[in-house]
Design a protein around this motif. Sequence first.
Motif, PDB file in Angstrom:
ATOM      1  N   ALA A   1      16.231  92.784 -28.168  1.00 31.11           N
ATOM      2  CA  ALA A   1      15.995  93.959 -27.333  1.00 31.11           C
ATOM      3  C   ALA A   1      17.212  94.264 -26.473  1.00 31.11           C
ATOM      4  CB  ALA A   1      14.772  93.748 -26.448  1.00 31.11           C
ATOM      5  N   THR A   2      17.519  95.549 -26.358  1.00 30.65           N
ATOM      6  CA  THR A   2      18.616  96.018 -25.511  1.00 30.65           C
ATOM      7  C   THR A   2      18.169  97.290 -24.800  1.00 30.65           C
ATOM      8  OG1 THR A   2      19.562  97.368 -27.296  1.00 30.65           O
ATOM      9  CG2 THR A   2      20.381  95.106 -27.077  1.00 30.65           C
ATOM     10  N   ARG A   3      18.916  97.665 -23.776  1.00 31.68           N
ATOM     11  CA  ARG A   3      18.728  98.976 -23.170  1.00 31.68           C
ATOM     12  C   ARG A   3      19.445 100.018 -24.032  1.00 31.68           C
ATOM     13  NH1 ARG A   3      14.458  99.194 -19.708  1.00 31.68           N
ATOM     14  NH2 ARG A   3      14.707  97.820 -17.894  1.00 31.68           N
ATOM     15  N   PRO A   4      18.987 101.265 -24.039  1.00 31.46           N
ATOM     16  CA  PRO A   4      19.648 102.304 -24.845  1.00 31.46           C
ATOM     17  C   PRO A   4      21.130 102.417 -24.532  1.00 31.46           C
ATOM     18  CG  PRO A   4      17.547 103.100 -24.011  1.00 31.46           C
ATOM     19  CD  PRO A   4      17.794 101.781 -23.339  1.00 31.46           C
ATOM     20  N   GLY A   5      21.942 102.478 -25.567  1.00 30.33           N
ATOM     21  CA  GLY A   5      23.377 102.632 -25.398  1.00 30.33           C
ATOM     22  C   GLY A   5      24.115 101.372 -25.027  1.00 30.33           C
ATOM     23  N   SER A   6      23.420 100.231 -25.009  1.00 27.51           N
ATOM     24  CA  SER A   6      24.052  98.974 -24.626  1.00 27.51           C
ATOM     25  C   SER A   6      23.846  97.927 -25.712  1.00 27.51           C
ATOM     26  CB  SER A   6      23.459  98.456 -23.311  1.00 27.51           C
ATOM     27  OG  SER A   6      23.924  97.152 -23.016  1.00 27.51           O
ATOM     28  N   ASN A   7      24.850  97.058 -25.859  1.00 25.06           N
ATOM     29  CA  ASN A   7      24.727  95.920 -26.772  1.00 25.06           C
ATOM     30  C   ASN A   7      24.485  94.621 -26.016  1.00 25.06           C
ATOM     31  OD1 ASN A   7      25.089  97.563 -28.986  1.00 25.06           O
ATOM     32  ND2 ASN A   7      27.208  96.954 -29.356  1.00 25.06           N
ATOM     33  N   GLU A   8      24.152  94.745 -24.744  1.00 20.16           N
ATOM     34  CA  GLU A   8      23.830  93.562 -23.955  1.00 20.16           C
ATOM     35  C   GLU A   8      22.376  93.165 -24.234  1.00 20.16           C
ATOM     36  OE1 GLU A   8      23.575  92.001 -19.317  1.00 20.16           O
ATOM     37  OE2 GLU A   8      24.531  93.931 -19.794  1.00 20.16           O
ATOM     38  N   ILE A   9      22.203  91.992 -24.793  1.00 20.23           N
ATOM     39  CA  ILE A   9      20.862  91.545 -25.196  1.00 20.23           C
ATOM     40  C   ILE A   9      20.074  91.111 -23.968  1.00 20.23           C
ATOM     41  CG2 ILE A   9      19.596  89.812 -26.514  1.00 20.23           C
ATOM     42  CD1 ILE A   9      21.916  89.763 -28.506  1.00 20.23           C
ATOM     43  N   ILE A  10      18.884  91.698 -23.809  1.00 19.00           N
ATOM     44  CA  ILE A  10      18.029  91.316 -22.682  1.00 19.00           C
ATOM     45  C   ILE A  10      16.940  90.341 -23.116  1.00 19.00           C
ATOM     46  CG2 ILE A  10      18.458  93.393 -21.337  1.00 19.00           C
ATOM     47  CD1 ILE A  10      15.969  94.633 -22.439  1.00 19.00           C
ATOM     48  N   SER A  11      16.679  90.266 -24.420  1.00 14.35           N
ATOM     49  CA  SER A  11      15.720  89.280 -24.928  1.00 14.35           C
ATOM     50  C   SER A  11      15.916  89.131 -26.434  1.00 14.35           C
ATOM     51  CB  SER A  11      14.278  89.709 -24.632  1.00 14.35           C
ATOM     52  OG  SER A  11      13.359  88.697 -25.005  1.00 14.35           O
ATOM     53  N   LYS A  12      15.792  87.888 -26.909  1.00 11.29           N
ATOM     54  CA  LYS A  12      15.949  87.603 -28.331  1.00 11.29           C
ATOM     55  C   LYS A  12      15.043  86.444 -28.701  1.00 11.29           C
ATOM     56  CE  LYS A  12      19.386  86.222 -31.842  1.00 11.29           C
ATOM     57  NZ  LYS A  12      20.800  85.875 -32.076  1.00 11.29           N
ATOM     58  N   ALA A  13      14.409  86.523 -29.877  1.00  5.82           N
ATOM     59  CA  ALA A  13      13.539  85.438 -30.329  1.00  5.82           C
ATOM     60  C   ALA A  13      13.477  85.440 -31.850  1.00  5.82           C
ATOM     61  CB  ALA A  13      12.133  85.570 -29.741  1.00  5.82           C
ATOM     62  N   CYS A  14      13.170  84.265 -32.412  1.00  9.77           N
ATOM     63  CA  CYS A  14      13.087  84.091 -33.861  1.00  9.77           C
ATOM     64  C   CYS A  14      11.808  83.331 -34.182  1.00  9.77           C
ATOM     65  CB  CYS A  14      14.314  83.330 -34.362  1.00  9.77           C
ATOM     66  SG  CYS A  14      14.454  83.214 -36.150  1.00  9.77           S
ATOM     67  N   SER A  15      11.166  83.700 -35.296  1.00 12.26           N
ATOM     68  CA  SER A  15       9.884  83.093 -35.627  1.00 12.26           C
ATOM     69  C   SER A  15       9.693  83.034 -37.134  1.00 12.26           C
ATOM     70  CB  SER A  15       8.741  83.903 -34.994  1.00 12.26           C
ATOM     71  OG  SER A  15       7.478  83.434 -35.411  1.00 12.26           O
ATOM     72  N   THR A  16       8.818  82.137 -37.569  1.00  9.52           N
ATOM     73  CA  THR A  16       8.433  82.089 -38.979  1.00  9.52           C
ATOM     74  C   THR A  16       7.279  83.050 -39.258  1.00  9.52           C
ATOM     75  OG1 THR A  16       6.934  80.240 -38.531  1.00  9.52           O
ATOM     76  CG2 THR A  16       9.183  79.696 -39.228  1.00  9.52           C
ATOM     77  N   GLU A  17       6.779  83.693 -38.220  1.00  8.26           N
ATOM     78  CA  GLU A  17       5.689  84.647 -38.346  1.00  8.26           C
ATOM     79  C   GLU A  17       6.181  86.049 -38.005  1.00  8.26           C
ATOM     80  OE1 GLU A  17       2.800  83.855 -39.590  1.00  8.26           O
ATOM     81  OE2 GLU A  17       3.304  81.716 -39.684  1.00  8.26           O
ATOM     82  N   PRO A  18       5.515  87.088 -38.519  1.00  7.40           N
ATOM     83  CA  PRO A  18       5.986  88.460 -38.277  1.00  7.40           C
ATOM     84  C   PRO A  18       5.753  88.952 -36.853  1.00  7.40           C
ATOM     85  CG  PRO A  18       3.964  88.478 -39.573  1.00  7.40           C
ATOM     86  CD  PRO A  18       4.408  87.051 -39.494  1.00  7.40           C
ATOM     87  N   ASP A  19       5.069  88.180 -36.025  1.00  4.92           N
ATOM     88  CA  ASP A  19       4.870  88.545 -34.627  1.00  4.92           C
ATOM     89  C   ASP A  19       5.789  87.696 -33.761  1.00  4.92           C
ATOM     90  OD1 ASP A  19       2.586  90.515 -34.744  1.00  4.92           O
ATOM     91  OD2 ASP A  19       1.704  88.819 -35.817  1.00  4.92           O
ATOM     92  N   VAL A  20       6.791  88.350 -33.172  1.00  6.36           N
ATOM     93  CA  VAL A  20       7.811  87.668 -32.382  1.00  6.36           C
ATOM     94  C   VAL A  20       7.618  88.041 -30.919  1.00  6.36           C
ATOM     95  CG1 VAL A  20      10.283  87.350 -32.056  1.00  6.36           C
ATOM     96  CG2 VAL A  20       9.383  87.802 -34.342  1.00  6.36           C
ATOM     97  N   GLU A  21       7.605  87.061 -30.048  1.00 10.95           N
ATOM     98  CA  GLU A  21       7.373  87.316 -28.630  1.00 10.95           C
ATOM     99  C   GLU A  21       8.684  87.464 -27.867  1.00 10.95           C
ATOM    100  OE1 GLU A  21       5.852  84.456 -25.339  1.00 10.95           O
ATOM    101  OE2 GLU A  21       4.052  85.346 -26.266  1.00 10.95           O
ATOM    102  N   LEU A  22       8.828  88.614 -27.193  1.00 11.15           N
ATOM    103  CA  LEU A  22       9.988  88.868 -26.345  1.00 11.15           C
ATOM    104  C   LEU A  22       9.539  89.010 -24.893  1.00 11.15           C
ATOM    105  CD1 LEU A  22      12.018  91.523 -28.395  1.00 11.15           C
ATOM    106  CD2 LEU A  22      12.346  89.051 -28.342  1.00 11.15           C
ATOM    107  N   LYS A  23      10.436  88.741 -23.963  1.00 12.38           N
ATOM    108  CA  LYS A  23      10.185  88.983 -22.547  1.00 12.38           C
ATOM    109  C   LYS A  23      10.974  90.218 -22.148  1.00 12.38           C
ATOM    110  CE  LYS A  23       9.279  84.138 -21.410  1.00 12.38           C
ATOM    111  NZ  LYS A  23       9.660  82.961 -20.591  1.00 12.38           N
ATOM    112  N   LEU A  24      10.250  91.318 -21.852  1.00 14.51           N
ATOM    113  CA  LEU A  24      10.890  92.606 -21.698  1.00 14.51           C
ATOM    114  C   LEU A  24      10.560  93.249 -20.362  1.00 14.51           C
ATOM    115  CD1 LEU A  24      10.174  94.033 -25.268  1.00 14.51           C
ATOM    116  CD2 LEU A  24      12.258  92.928 -24.444  1.00 14.51           C
TER     117      LEU A  24
END
Length: 324
Positions: A81-104
Motif C-alpha cells: 500500500a502507498t499513498r497516491p503518487g508516492s512509492n513510499e510503502i506504508i504497509s506490506k504483507a505476504c501470505s499463502t492465502e489470497p487474503d492478506v492483512e495490511l495496516k492502513l
Amino acid sequence: MTLFKFNFFAGLLACAVGISSCSHEYPEDNEDYCIGDLSKVHKVSVHIDITDNMIQDEPVVIPEKVRSTYATPRLRYTAVATRPGSNEIISKACSTEPDVELKLPIGKVEISAWVDYAAPESTRNTYYFNDVWNEILVYSKDDYQSNNRYKAAFWGKEKFALTATTSLVDVKVSNATALLEVYATDDKDAYAKTVQFQYSPRVPAAINGFTGKVSYWWADCGWKSDLKPKPAISTHGILLGYDYIPTDEVGNTVKLKVTIRDSDGNILARKMPFEIPIKRGHITTVKAPFFSILEEDPDDKPTNENSGIGIDPSYNPDVIITLD
C-alpha cells in the motif's frame, strides 16, 4: 439570567456548532472529516483475486532443464500500500492465502498486488524476489527457470478511499507474464541431444510492482532443453521448449537463437536470432523445421564433419509465429 443558565445555553450552542461541522455540507467522499488523527492505522483485509490464468490444470510434460525440487508449488500473495503518487510503502504483507492483512490509515491509498508460486506452505522466494517492489526479479539468471509453468505470475493495482470502518477491499490481478512456446515441424534428428535457446541481446527479467511495467532486462540469457528421451509432440509439432516471460501490458519483442547439438556438443542445426512478439496474458507460438536449419554464425561454426547432414545451408524456411 443566572450564571448557571448562561453556562447551560453556552454549552448547547457549542454542541450545535460541533454537530454542524460534521454535517453533509461537506463532500460525501470525505467521511473522516471529523477524525483528528489521520495517521492512525487499522487492520484491513486485502482479498486478491486472479481474474485470468494461463496455467492449465495438468502440467506440461516436457524434458525440463530444472524441475522444481519441491512438492507442487502453491500460490504466494503479496500486497503493498502507498499513498497516491508516492512509492513510499506504508504497509506490506505476504501470505499463502489470497487474503492478506495490511495496516492502513484512512484516506486515499493505492494497493498493488503480486501473485507468484512458491514452495508449499511457504512465502520464501522461489521463482521471483518480491523484496524490492520496484524490481520484482526472476529468481536466477545463471540457473534460468524455463520449461516450468510455475514461473507464471500475476499483477494488479487498485485505488481506494478508506474510512475508519473499512475492513475489507478487493484487488484484482491478471497475468504479468507471456508464454512463449517453440515447436519443430520436421522430423527429429536421431543424433540430436539438446536444444539451446539464447535470448539476444536481452530478455525482460523484472516487473515494477508499483507500475506493472518491465523494470529490468537480462543480457545474454537462455536455457537448454534435453531432447532425450523423446520430447512431447502436439498438433503444432515437437515441443522443443517454453518460457514464461515478465512482460509489459502493451507487449515486448525478444530475439531468440535456437541451436541443436549432439551428445558431444557438436552443432547439428541452428537458427540465428529472430524477432518474436510477446504480450502479457497471451501465448506466442513459434513453429519451424528447426532440425533442418543450419544458418551461419561467424562466432560459432559447426565442429563435427557430420553436422548438418542432409541440410542445405541456403535453405531458408518460413518461421511461423502466432500470437493468440
